[in-house]
Design a protein around this motif. Structure first.
Motif, PDB file in Angstrom:
ATOM      1  N   UNK A   1      -2.640  26.641  -0.382  1.00 53.36           N
ATOM      2  CA  UNK A   1      -1.484  26.109  -1.086  1.00 53.36           C
ATOM      3  C   UNK A   1      -1.990  25.095  -2.113  1.00 53.36           C
ATOM      4  N   UNK A   2      -1.576  25.266  -3.337  1.00 55.72           N
ATOM      5  CA  UNK A   2      -2.022  24.349  -4.380  1.00 55.72           C
ATOM      6  C   UNK A   2      -1.349  22.994  -4.215  1.00 55.72           C
ATOM      7  N   UNK A   3      -1.924  21.997  -4.844  1.00 51.61           N
ATOM      8  CA  UNK A   3      -1.367  20.644  -4.723  1.00 51.61           C
ATOM      9  C   UNK A   3       0.024  20.559  -5.354  1.00 51.61           C
ATOM     10  N   UNK A   4       0.265  21.333  -6.417  1.00 50.09           N
ATOM     11  CA  UNK A   4       1.580  21.302  -7.061  1.00 50.09           C
ATOM     12  C   UNK A   4       2.651  21.903  -6.139  1.00 50.09           C
ATOM     13  N   UNK A   5       2.313  22.997  -5.459  1.00 48.35           N
ATOM     14  CA  UNK A   5       3.256  23.622  -4.528  1.00 48.35           C
ATOM     15  C   UNK A   5       3.571  22.667  -3.383  1.00 48.35           C
ATOM     16  N   UNK A   7       3.392  19.418  -3.456  1.00 50.69           N
ATOM     17  CA  UNK A   7       4.190  18.330  -4.015  1.00 50.69           C
ATOM     18  C   UNK A   7       5.659  18.728  -4.138  1.00 50.69           C
ATOM     19  N   UNK A   8       5.906  19.918  -4.664  1.00 51.54           N
ATOM     20  CA  UNK A   8       7.285  20.393  -4.825  1.00 51.54           C
ATOM     21  C   UNK A   8       7.957  20.514  -3.465  1.00 51.54           C
TER      22      UNK A   8
END
Length: 46
Positions: A1-5, A7-8
């Motif tokens: 899981x990416x950091x942006x995902x 975060x969202x």
């Protein structure tokens, strides 16, 4: 899981958890501060 995902997902979870306190609903401490700033004396309860 990416950091942006991640975060969202955390933002969405936080928004569903609780509503933020509104400025006019913060209680006696804020009312006392505003009254002091405006030069009004409040009656102490308790």
């Amino acid at each position: 899981m990416s950091s942006q995902t991640r975060f969202i997902k955390s933002i969405v979870a936080a928004s569903k958890a609780e509503a933020p306190e509104l400025p006019w609903a913060r209680g006696a401490r804020r009312a006392a501060f505003i009254a002091k700033r405006n030069g009004v004396l409040l009656k102490k309860v308790a």
